[in-house]
Design a protein around this motif. Sequence first.
Motif, mmCIF file in Angstrom:
data_model
loop_
_atom_site.group_PDB
_atom_site.id
_atom_site.type_symbol
_atom_site.label_atom_id
_atom_site.label_comp_id
_atom_site.label_asym_id
_atom_site.label_seq_id
_atom_site.Cartn_x
_atom_site.Cartn_y
_atom_site.Cartn_z
ATOM 1 N N ALA A 191 0.663 -1.084 0.005
ATOM 2 C CA ALA A 191 -0.239 -0.242 0.019
ATOM 3 C C ALA A 191 0.842 1.366 -0.088
ATOM 4 O O ALA A 191 0.358 2.106 -0.718
ATOM 5 C CB ALA A 191 -0.774 0.004 1.291
ATOM 6 N N SER B 11 1.687 4.870 -2.631
ATOM 7 C CA SER B 11 0.821 5.964 -1.751
ATOM 8 C C SER B 11 1.892 7.419 -1.761
ATOM 9 O O SER B 11 3.115 7.286 -1.641
ATOM 10 C CB SER B 11 0.586 5.590 -0.260
ATOM 11 N N THR C 54 5.976 9.293 -4.078
ATOM 12 C CA THR C 54 5.483 8.139 -3.243
ATOM 13 C C THR C 54 6.491 7.615 -2.627
ATOM 14 O O THR C 54 7.431 7.960 -2.336
ATOM 15 C CB THR C 54 4.850 7.049 -4.204
#
Length: 137
Positions: free
Chosen positions: A34, A38, A50
């Motif tokens: 995840a 992100s 990210t």
Amino acid sequence: MSNIPYTNADLRAEAADQHNYLTEDPDFMGIGEAMDDSIVTSTEDGPNLTWGDLLPDEDAFNDAQKKIRTLIVGAADVSKWAVHLGADGLEPINTNLTIKNRAGEDRVRLHFAFAPDMDEDKREAVMEVIADAIRQS
């Protein structure tokens, strides 16, 4: 009379238990997956990096991943609060009221949630009334 053998309160209690359970032992690999795509909050006004961009070194990425997992596992269980807010249609806001002691340590933190149709002026008025009451006590 309904043929359903459980109540709305039963549903909310089980949802809160399940919500809490999901944070007790989060999947380490899932956190990393995840994180990879992100955006890191502190880069949102700039390059929009990210976690994968910011930490291309695997060891540094894994260190951040471990720290994030530790924060998840150590987080306060607000599952019942969160489930009740959602079920009641209330939305938490990012603003909170924190009360510190003389040493500057956080002693109390109040979080607020409002109906989505409550305008910003009313929200601020509610928070100000509470802050004033605390200041006067």
